[in-house]
Design a protein around this motif. Sequence first.
Motif, short mmCIF file in Angstrom:
data_model
loop_
_atom_site.label_atom_id
_atom_site.label_comp_id
_atom_site.label_asym_id
_atom_site.label_seq_id
_atom_site.Cartn_x
_atom_site.Cartn_y
_atom_site.Cartn_z
N ASP A 19 -0.36 -8.92 20.12
CA ASP A 19 0.97 -8.19 21.10
C ASP A 19 1.65 -8.09 20.64
N LYS A 20 2.77 -9.51 20.85
CA LYS A 20 4.39 -9.55 20.71
C LYS A 20 4.84 -8.26 19.28
N LEU A 21 4.03 -9.06 18.60
CA LEU A 21 4.37 -8.51 16.83
C LEU A 21 4.20 -7.26 17.00
N LEU A 22 2.56 -7.26 17.08
CA LEU A 22 2.53 -5.81 17.01
C LEU A 22 3.02 -4.45 18.18
N GLU A 23 3.99 -4.81 19.21
CA GLU A 23 4.97 -3.76 19.71
C GLU A 23 5.78 -3.58 19.19
N LEU A 24 6.60 -5.25 18.18
CA LEU A 24 7.84 -4.73 17.92
C LEU A 24 8.09 -4.27 16.78
N TYR A 25 6.47 -3.58 16.14
CA TYR A 25 6.20 -3.29 14.30
C TYR A 25 5.83 -2.39 15.00
N GLY A 26 5.16 -1.52 16.00
CA GLY A 26 4.19 -0.38 16.01
C GLY A 26 5.38 0.62 16.26
N ASP A 27 6.11 0.82 15.62
CA ASP A 27 6.86 2.23 15.65
C ASP A 27 6.90 2.62 14.17
N LEU A 28 6.76 1.67 13.65
CA LEU A 28 6.96 1.81 12.15
C LEU A 28 5.96 2.49 11.77
N ASP A 29 4.45 2.36 12.08
CA ASP A 29 3.61 2.66 11.36
C ASP A 29 2.91 1.80 10.27
N ILE A 30 2.99 0.68 10.09
CA ILE A 30 3.07 0.11 9.17
C ILE A 30 1.23 -0.56 9.39
N PRO A 31 0.35 -0.66 8.42
CA PRO A 31 -1.11 -1.12 8.38
C PRO A 31 -1.12 -2.61 8.63
N GLU A 90 4.48 0.46 -0.05
CA GLU A 90 4.23 -0.03 -0.23
C GLU A 90 3.73 -1.25 0.84
N PRO A 91 4.39 -1.10 2.71
CA PRO A 91 4.29 -2.32 2.83
C PRO A 91 2.80 -2.26 3.68
N LEU A 92 2.23 -3.82 4.09
CA LEU A 92 1.08 -4.48 4.58
C LEU A 92 1.48 -5.84 5.23
N LEU A 93 1.71 -5.82 7.11
CA LEU A 93 1.45 -7.04 7.66
C LEU A 93 0.29 -7.34 7.78
N VAL A 94 -0.02 -8.41 7.33
CA VAL A 94 -1.40 -9.19 7.66
C VAL A 94 -0.38 -11.10 8.88
N MET A 95 -1.83 -10.60 9.63
CA MET A 95 -1.12 -11.47 10.92
C MET A 95 -2.40 -13.01 10.44
N THR A 96 -1.85 -14.09 10.86
CA THR A 96 -2.90 -14.99 10.58
C THR A 96 -2.47 -15.45 12.20
N LYS A 97 -4.02 -16.98 11.67
CA LYS A 97 -4.03 -17.59 12.94
C LYS A 97 -3.91 -16.96 14.33
N SER A 98 -4.62 -15.98 14.05
CA SER A 98 -4.67 -15.17 16.07
C SER A 98 -5.44 -15.35 16.98
N HIS A 158 -7.63 -2.94 2.29
CA HIS A 158 -6.46 -1.90 1.76
C HIS A 158 -5.57 -2.51 0.71
N LEU A 159 -7.07 -2.97 -0.19
CA LEU A 159 -6.30 -3.81 -1.31
C LEU A 159 -6.92 -2.40 -2.64
N GLY A 160 -8.17 -2.12 -2.37
CA GLY A 160 -8.98 -2.20 -4.13
C GLY A 160 -7.64 -0.99 -4.24
N GLY A 161 -7.63 -0.48 -5.51
CA GLY A 161 -6.92 0.95 -6.37
C GLY A 161 -5.53 -0.12 -6.69
N LYS A 162 -5.25 -1.19 -6.04
CA LYS A 162 -4.30 -0.91 -5.98
C LYS A 162 -3.64 -2.64 -7.10
N ILE A 163 -1.99 -2.94 -6.94
CA ILE A 163 -1.53 -4.16 -7.29
C ILE A 163 -0.46 -4.72 -5.94
N THR A 164 -1.50 -6.21 -5.13
CA THR A 164 -0.91 -6.23 -4.05
C THR A 164 0.34 -7.37 -3.80
N ALA A 165 1.38 -7.15 -3.94
CA ALA A 165 2.05 -8.74 -4.05
C ALA A 165 2.23 -9.17 -2.66
#
Length: 336
Positions: free
Chosen positions: A166-178, A152-160, A199-206
């Motif tokens: 906004d622009k990146l969120l608009e591009l991926y908004g329809d994908l319903d990615i956390p 399952e994907p998780l998008l983490v945006m740094t250096k806000s 978002h990481l509890g109980g999971k192995i996240t790469a």
Amino acid sequence: MRRYGKHTDEDDIRSRPNRKGNRPRTNIRPKHEDAAEGMVLTVDRGRLTCLVEDRPIMAMKARELGRKAAVVGDRVALVGDLSGKKDTLARIVRIEERSSLLRRTADDDDPYERVVVANADQLAIVTALADPEPRPRLIDRCLVAAYDGGLEPLLVMTKSDLAPPDKLLELYGDLDIPYVVTSREELENGDAADRVREHLGGKITAFVGHSGVGKTTLVNALVPEDRRRTTGRVNAVTGRGRHTTTSALALPLNSADGWVVDTPGVRSFGLAHIDPSRVIHAFPDLEPGTEGCPRACSHDEPDCALDAWVEEGHADPARLFSLRRLLSTRERREGD
């Protein structure tokens, strides 16, 4: 010509003595039913650090496994010295069935498949909003690999603090990615780590991302007791960062009962190992539009129903462009 009579006895048959005094070779291998279970934490030049119960064990792969390699996240069976003491070495005799597999190639022309991590539940795609600029095509490729590998994907945006999301969120908004948006100040005071940790509890996240996006800095904030080196800088000319992580490493997220796998920064994410017909599954906002496509449609031809689907406003044209960019890259590889 028969050498012996019809009725022979064992004493009548001469046997060649075994001058070495060792046992004859056999194809029957032990089942190692009493082997201990462990998890591979990191791999370094043929030596694997595994966690057995609560102690790290240094191990090597048994010869009987052949060319099959164990990777970070693998569940393995070990025998030998499992004390974990200095200069001891155990042996990995079995690699258990994998629930997921994140793979990539150096580029789309490279037939050599690289396994990044096994048995991960989630793929955290880390991208900076500025310095270096975000690379949506690389994000798309990571999404393809995640969906194909069962993560399952998780998008983490740094250096806000340098650019808005906004622009990146608009591009991926329809994908319903956390997603999680962080800034440098939030990384320093711990607020960003707390939001990501939810978002990481109980999971192995790469964690994956190209160099300079702050991926290892974020991992250090999540697991401060196991800090990794973060001395990389972004090149002012190329806009690319230096690699600060050279090998994948699984770290326990004690406060949230999960695991974080820090991986080396990538400058490309090849998809040579993925069947082009499965790429559409990484674009769930476009997939409904393929119902009107002709049979065996490549989704990059004049009769493709996706053109009308997008023109009717069901999806962002940029998403269709990204899909076809990936497909055209794969087609060039196959035509070589």
